[in-house]
Design a protein around this motif. Structure first.
Motif, mmCIF file in Angstrom:
data_model
loop_
_atom_site.group_PDB
_atom_site.id
_atom_site.type_symbol
_atom_site.label_atom_id
_atom_site.label_comp_id
_atom_site.label_asym_id
_atom_site.label_seq_id
_atom_site.Cartn_x
_atom_site.Cartn_y
_atom_site.Cartn_z
ATOM 1 N N THR A 43 0.835 -1.203 0.000
ATOM 2 C CA THR A 43 0.000 0.000 0.000
ATOM 3 C C THR A 43 0.868 1.251 0.000
ATOM 4 O O THR A 43 0.576 2.221 -0.713
ATOM 5 N N VAL A 89 2.113 1.964 -3.527
ATOM 6 C CA VAL A 89 1.100 2.563 -4.400
ATOM 7 C C VAL A 89 0.878 4.023 -4.027
ATOM 8 O O VAL A 89 0.855 4.903 -4.892
ATOM 9 N N LEU A 148 4.723 -1.566 -8.267
ATOM 10 C CA LEU A 148 3.531 -0.997 -7.627
ATOM 11 C C LEU A 148 3.538 0.521 -7.594
ATOM 12 O O LEU A 148 2.481 1.144 -7.655
ATOM 13 N N THR A 149 4.683 1.132 -7.535
ATOM 14 C CA THR A 149 4.726 2.590 -7.600
ATOM 15 C C THR A 149 4.211 3.056 -8.956
ATOM 16 O O THR A 149 3.590 4.110 -9.059
ATOM 17 N N PHE A 192 1.825 1.577 -10.568
ATOM 18 C CA PHE A 192 0.371 1.500 -10.485
ATOM 19 C C PHE A 192 -0.184 2.780 -9.870
ATOM 20 O O PHE A 192 -1.180 3.329 -10.344
ATOM 21 N N GLY A 193 0.477 3.268 -8.827
ATOM 22 C CA GLY A 193 0.078 4.542 -8.233
ATOM 23 C C GLY A 193 0.210 5.682 -9.228
ATOM 24 O O GLY A 193 -0.648 6.568 -9.305
ATOM 25 N N THR A 222 -6.668 2.229 -15.219
ATOM 26 C CA THR A 222 -6.065 0.968 -14.783
ATOM 27 C C THR A 222 -6.954 -0.247 -15.024
ATOM 28 O O THR A 222 -6.639 -1.345 -14.560
#
Length: 118
Positions: free
Chosen positions: A33, A36, A63-64, A66-67, A94
């Motif tokens: 989390t 993100v 994942l960064t 995705f953020g 997304t």
């Protein structure tokens, strides 16, 4: 050289994640989390787009990234649709990745038999 830069960026992100797992009491879910949220935050202050320019897929795949995609989608939707874009932009940007994750998770669940933890 693109491959080297992508590998270095992805590697550094993995090293940071591993250090957080080993040296803190954070759970993996909280670390994911945080990745993100940090991608969203770095995009909001204008840092992450520069990282994407330099590192390419090494910055967009983790994942960064995705953020980054969430924040970029919201920004584009707000510019096009106004404040309604805050609600729709992230999912629109997304949807392909989320859909693929759900599909392949279902496919994996159908192919393999889950075993209880012992």
């Amino acid at each position: 050289m693109e491959y080297v830069k992508a590998f270095l960026c992805g590697g550094v992100l993995c090293i940071i994640g591993q250090l957080l797992i080993d040296k803190t009491k954070l759970t993996p879910a909280r670390i994911l989390t945080a990745y993100v949220v940090s991608g969203v935050f770095l995009t909001a202050i204008g840092v992450y787009p520069k990282l994407v320019e330099w590192f390419g897929c090494g910055a967009t795949v983790p994942l960064t990234g995705f953020g980054y995609a969430l924040a970029k989608g919201v920004a584009q939707a707000v510019a096009a649709e106004g404040w309604l874009g805050v609600l729709t932009g992230a999912l629109t940007a997304t949807a392909g990745g989320i859909g693929a994750a759900i599909f392949f998770a279902l496919l994996t669940a159908l192919i393999f038999k889950p075993k209880p933890k012992s």
